[in-house]
Design an enzyme around this catalytic site. Structure first.
Site, PDB file in Angstrom:
ATOM      1  N   ALA A 148       0.846  -1.203   0.000  1.00  0.00           N
ATOM      2  CA  ALA A 148       0.000   0.000   0.000  1.00  0.00           C
ATOM      3  C   ALA A 148       0.876   1.245   0.000  1.00  0.00           C
ATOM      4  CB  ALA A 148      -0.911  -0.011   1.214  1.00  0.00           C
ATOM      5  N   ASN A 149       0.271   2.412   0.132  1.00  0.00           N
ATOM      6  CA  ASN A 149       1.034   3.656   0.279  1.00  0.00           C
ATOM      7  C   ASN A 149       0.310   4.563   1.274  1.00  0.00           C
ATOM      8  OD1 ASN A 149      -0.884   5.441  -1.191  1.00  0.00           O
ATOM      9  ND2 ASN A 149      -0.384   4.021  -2.851  1.00  0.00           N
TER      10      ASN A 149
END
Ligand code: PMT
Length: 400
Positions: free
Chosen positions: A210-211
């Site tokens: 993810a970020n």
């Protein structure tokens, strides 16, 4: 931008406190709210709080010489696009159905020629009383629209039944429904498709790539586009934010789901792709949680590229949105990388943000450059709603 106007009549019931939230949420949806309070309503909620929220647009007295100088009760309803009574007490409903006009609220309702929506709120026995039933049948015949009342616990101890006023969000959805076809604003009639937030690319049932995107920038753009009258679809990755009022929200997890949702939501007049889509996903998602095998060697994750949604919308979507806006999150050589990205992806405008600065990704502020054919504009650092408002302002000017 010209907002639609609600004349809100607050009746004297325990649910009057919810009118405060109704005013706030209506303003969030871009409505201008003017309020009339009955004398009894002032027993439940203070005129000062109402007036503060309604920015001073509060009226209470039929015989106020200032308000009546220009035939106040007639002007009040004529200036509105809709009249909303919340809570509509049994007493107010009786006055409305009999055409009584002995205070500002009832006189305004009698002098009114706009659509009327009422949200009844009263004790279940009052709602069920034959007199109230007769009144509501009359009001339905007169063309009055109803929202609620709801069933459930009442303010009175040990009382339950039908009589609770509908929640503010429901009342606003009903208002949107009634005024929808009339919705105006500089972007009315335009479908704006927005992506926001990160994507989560699963590694196994408990882990994902993810970020740090929070979705705040994309959600702020959705709210600004809706306030400008647009029909907004927001396709969002996993975030901790509630749907902006009046916006169609489609939630997804992965890049592939986001692309699918975008394709489903097309055609659009304007596409604003603000999501921080993960560029890669694992070639194979493990169906069981990956365990350490005791060798001390970490597993090797093989990655593959995700579909590029912006590239698809810019270069393949048929019909192509008239205006496609991409975002670029860069940590270095901002303008150089962003300019190249705009060309590669084929979008019309590109909003470049420097995510090496604190508070941009995940935070509340953003400092952006808008890159277009006509040049590059550097905008000062501002909160994300201000950036969103300015971007929507640029879009409005583009279509004028
Ligand atoms: O969510 P916040 O915390 O408010 O932060 C906002 C933001 C910094 C995430 C936002 O302003 C932003 O910059 N979004 C784009 C982030 C990004 O992924 O940039 P990129 O340079 O990797 O991608 C360029 C463009 O292609 C973007 O419009 C992106 O949505 C799009 N893209 C990227 C990859 C992919 N597979 N599909 C895409 O559509």
């Amino acid at each position: 931008m010209k907002n639609q106007r609600i004349l809100l009549i607050i009746g004297g019931g325990i649910a009057a406190y919810k009118a405060l939230e109704l005013i706030r949420r209506a303003q969030d949806r871009g409505y201008e709210v003017t309020v009339v309070m009955t004398k009894a309503a002032a027993q439940f909620v203070t005129p000062l709080s109402v007036s503060t929220l309604a920015k001073g647009k509060l009226y209470a007295n039929l015989f106020d010489p200032h308000e009546e100088m220009d035939v106040g009760h007639i002007r009040l309803s004529r200036q509105a696009d809709i009249v909303v009574v919340a809570p509509a007490t049994a007493d107010l409903m009786a006055k409305m159905s009999h055409g009584l006009a002995d205070d500002l609220a009832s006189a305004t309702l009698l002098a009114n020629d706009r659509p009327v929506l009422i949200a009844p709120g009263m004790n279940p026995k009052m709602w069920d009383h034959p007199a109230t039933r007769r009144n509501r049948a009359q009001l339905v015949e007169d063309g009055v629209h109803f929202i609620g009342p709801m069933s459930g616990e009442m303010a009175e101890a040990n009382e339950a039944g039908t009589g609770r006023m509908a929640e503010p969000a429901m009342i606003l959805d009903a208002i949107d429904g009634l005024l929808g076809p009339l919705r105006h604003g500089p972007l009315s009639g335009k479908h704006v498709l927005i992506t926001a937030g990160p994507t989560h690319e699963p590694i196994d049932p408990v882990r994902y790539i993810a970020n740090r995107s929070s979705g705040k920038q994309g959600y702020a753009i959705a709210a600004a586009a809706h306030a400008a009258g647009a029909d907004v679809t927001l396709v969002s990755g996993p975030v901790q934010l509630g749907a902006p009022d009046g916006v169609r929200l489609v939630t997804v997890e992965t890049a592939r789901q986001m692309k699918h949702a975008v394709v489903e939501a097309l055609p659009a007049d304007i596409a604003i792709l603000c999501a921080a889509v993960a560029d890669w996903r694992t070639t194979q998602e493990a169906d069981k949680k990956q365990k350490k095998d005791g060798s001390g060697k970490p597993p090797i994750l093989e990655l593959t590229e995700n579909p590029d949604i912006l590239l698809y919308v810019s270069r393949e979507a048929e019909p192509r949105p008239e205006l496609v806006i991409g975002f670029a999150a860069e940590t270095d050589h901002l303008i150089e990388h962003a300019t190249a990205k705009r060309q590669r992806k084929g979008c019309d405008w590109l909003v470049a943000n420097d995510v090496s600065q604190e508070g941009v990704m995940g935070g509340d502020t953003n400092a952006v450059h808008l890159i277009r054919d006509q040049g590059i504009d550097a905008w000062p650092k501002a909160d994300k709603q201000a950036v969103a408002d300015r971007l929507v302002e640029e879009i409005i000017q583009h279509f004028q």
